[in-house]
Scaffold this motif. Structure first.
Motif, short mmCIF file in Angstrom:
data_model
loop_
_atom_site.label_atom_id
_atom_site.label_comp_id
_atom_site.label_asym_id
_atom_site.label_seq_id
_atom_site.Cartn_x
_atom_site.Cartn_y
_atom_site.Cartn_z
N SER A 176 -19.17 27.62 52.84
CA SER A 176 -19.18 29.07 53.07
C SER A 176 -20.22 29.77 52.21
O SER A 176 -20.90 30.70 52.68
CB SER A 176 -17.80 29.65 52.79
N LEU A 177 -20.36 29.33 50.96
CA LEU A 177 -21.34 29.94 50.07
C LEU A 177 -22.77 29.54 50.47
O LEU A 177 -23.69 30.36 50.39
CB LEU A 177 -21.06 29.55 48.62
N LYS A 178 -22.94 28.32 50.92
CA LYS A 178 -24.26 27.89 51.41
C LYS A 178 -24.69 28.76 52.59
O LYS A 178 -25.85 29.19 52.66
CB LYS A 178 -24.23 26.43 51.82
N ARG A 179 -23.76 29.03 53.49
CA ARG A 179 -24.08 29.87 54.64
C ARG A 179 -24.43 31.28 54.21
O ARG A 179 -25.31 31.92 54.77
CB ARG A 179 -22.91 29.88 55.62
N ARG A 180 -23.70 31.79 53.22
CA ARG A 180 -23.97 33.15 52.74
C ARG A 180 -25.34 33.24 52.09
O ARG A 180 -26.14 34.13 52.40
CB ARG A 180 -22.90 33.58 51.74
N VAL A 181 -25.63 32.32 51.17
CA VAL A 181 -26.91 32.34 50.46
C VAL A 181 -28.07 32.18 51.43
O VAL A 181 -29.09 32.88 51.35
CB VAL A 181 -26.95 31.25 49.37
N GLY A 182 -27.94 31.26 52.38
CA GLY A 182 -29.03 30.97 53.30
C GLY A 182 -29.08 31.85 54.53
O GLY A 182 -30.00 31.72 55.35
N GLY A 183 -28.13 32.76 54.67
CA GLY A 183 -28.05 33.60 55.85
C GLY A 183 -28.91 34.85 55.75
O GLY A 183 -29.53 35.14 54.71
N PRO A 184 -28.95 35.65 56.81
CA PRO A 184 -29.82 36.83 56.85
C PRO A 184 -29.41 37.96 55.91
O PRO A 184 -30.15 38.92 55.73
CB PRO A 184 -29.73 37.28 58.31
N TRP A 185 -28.20 37.84 55.30
CA TRP A 185 -27.74 38.84 54.34
C TRP A 185 -27.60 38.24 52.94
O TRP A 185 -26.93 38.82 52.09
CB TRP A 185 -26.40 39.43 54.80
N GLY A 186 -28.23 37.08 52.73
CA GLY A 186 -28.10 36.40 51.45
C GLY A 186 -29.30 36.56 50.56
O GLY A 186 -29.58 37.66 50.05
N HIS A 187 -30.05 35.46 50.40
CA HIS A 187 -31.22 35.45 49.52
C HIS A 187 -32.42 34.83 50.23
O HIS A 187 -32.25 33.99 51.11
CB HIS A 187 -30.92 34.66 48.24
N LEU A 188 -33.61 35.20 49.79
CA LEU A 188 -34.83 34.65 50.39
C LEU A 188 -35.06 33.22 49.94
O LEU A 188 -34.95 32.89 48.75
CB LEU A 188 -36.04 35.50 49.99
N SER A 189 -35.42 32.37 50.89
CA SER A 189 -35.84 31.01 50.55
C SER A 189 -37.32 31.02 50.16
O SER A 189 -38.04 32.00 50.37
CB SER A 189 -35.65 30.10 51.77
N ASN A 190 -37.76 29.91 49.61
CA ASN A 190 -39.18 29.77 49.28
C ASN A 190 -40.05 30.00 50.52
O ASN A 190 -41.11 30.65 50.44
CB ASN A 190 -39.46 28.37 48.73
N LEU A 191 -39.62 29.48 51.66
CA LEU A 191 -40.41 29.61 52.89
C LEU A 191 -40.45 31.05 53.39
O LEU A 191 -41.49 31.51 53.87
CB LEU A 191 -39.83 28.69 53.97
N GLN A 192 -39.34 31.76 53.27
CA GLN A 192 -39.34 33.17 53.66
C GLN A 192 -40.27 33.99 52.77
O GLN A 192 -40.99 34.87 53.25
CB GLN A 192 -37.92 33.74 53.58
#
Length: 252
Positions: A176-192
Motif C-alpha cells: 500500500s505504501l509502495k503504491r502511494r509513494v509511486g503513484g500520481p499523488w506521492g513522490h517524484l521518481s528519478n525518471l520523472q
C-alpha cells in the motif's frame, strides 16, 4: 538572495531562504533543539527568523513548526487545509493562505503553488527577491502543466528526486505504501525528475539542488545516473542529504 537546507529526506525537512535581513524557514520537521543546532551550523539563530512557511501536514515537514513558532513567537503561513489537518495548538500568529494567493514577508515575495500530493491542501513555493526567483518543489507525485508554468524561468531550483522505481518495488515498504509513494499523488521518481528537467527552460538556472532523496528507495548514485544527461548546461548541481541538507547558496 540565498538559500540553504537544515536537512532533506523522510526524517525531517527544513529550508532557509533569506534576502538582506529577511529570513524565512520553509517547513520544520525537527525538534526545537535539533532545529537550533542545525540553524547554528548555518550561522543563523532562531530569533532571526521572520516566519515559517509550511508546505503540508506530513510530520517530516510539520512536526517542529508549532513548538518553534511558540518558542520564538513566529508567524506561520499555511493553507487552511493544512491547518485543519492537524491539531497544532495555539500559534502566536497564524497567516492562512487562501486560494494560493501570493504574499510577502519583508523583501521576500512568495507564490504558493498547488501540487498533486496526498495531503489535504499542499503548497510548494516560489520565492522572489531583488529580481531573482527560487523554486522549492518537493513532495508531489506528478508534474502538471500548472507546476511547469510556475517553475519556469527560475534562477535556482530545489527539486525532488525521491525514489528509483525498481528499488521502491523491491524495497521494505508494504504494498500500500509502495503504491502511494509511486503513484500520481506521492513522490517524484528519478525518471520523472529527469523528464521535468528535459522540458524545463534552463537558461537562467544558476543552481539545481536535487533533494528529498529516499534513504530506503533511492541512492545518490542512481539519482545521478538518471539525471546526468539532463543537467548539462546547468552551472551548479548539488545533492541535498538528510543529515546536513546543503550549505548556503547565493543567487547572483
Amino acid at each position: 538572495m540565498q538559500f540553504a537546507s537544515l536537512g532533506s529526506g523522510s526524517r525531517g525537512n527544513a529550508t532557509l531562504v533569506r534576502s538582506g535581513d529577511d529570513c524565512v524557514l520553509i517547513d520544520c520537521g525537527f525538534t526545537v533543539k535539533e532545529t537550533q543546532r542545525r540553524l547554528a551550523r548555518l550561522g543563523v539563530a532562531a530569533e532571526q527568523l521572520a516566519a515559517v512557511l509550511v508546505t503540508h501536514e506530513h510530520s517530516d515537514h510539520l512536526s517542529g513548526v508549532a513548538p518553534l513558532a511558540r518558542r520564538y513567537r513566529l508567524p506561520v503561513y499555511m493553507t487552511p487545509g493544512t491547518y485543519k489537518a492537524r491539531d497544532l495548538g495555539e500559534l502566536p500568529a497564524l497567516e492562512l493562505i487562501h486560494g494560493y494567493q501570493s504574499f510577502s514577508v519583508g523583501s521576500l515575495d512568495v507564490t504558493p503553488v498547488a501540487v498533486p500530493h496526498d495531503a489535504r491542501e499542499p503548497a510548494q513555493f516560489v520565492v522572489q527577491a531583488a529580481g531573482k526567483r527560487l523554486g522549492v518543489l518537493t513532495d508531489l507525485g506528478s508534474i502538471t502543466p500548472h507546476v511547469e508554468n510556475h517553475y519556469a524561468d527560475c534562477d535556482a531550483l530545489v527539486l525532488e528526486a525521491n525514489h528509483d522505481p525498481g528499488m521502491l518495488a523491491a524495497g521494505p515498504y508494504p504494498v500500500s505504501l509502495k503504491r502511494r509513494v509511486g503513484g500520481p499523488w506521492g513522490h517524484l521518481s528519478n525518471l520523472q525528475t529527469a523528464g521535468f528537467l528535459a522540458r524545463l527552460e534552463r537558461r537562467r538556472l544558476q543552481h539545481l539542488v536535487v533533494a528529498h532523496i529516499s534513504q530506503k528507495n533511492n541512492s545518490l548514485a542512481l539519482a545521478q545516473a538518471a539525471l546526468t544527461d539532463k543537467i548539462s548546461g546547468i552551472a551548479r548541481v548539488h545533492y541535498a542529504c538528510q543529515d546536513q541538507g546543503f550549505d548556503w547558496l547565493s543567487i547572483e
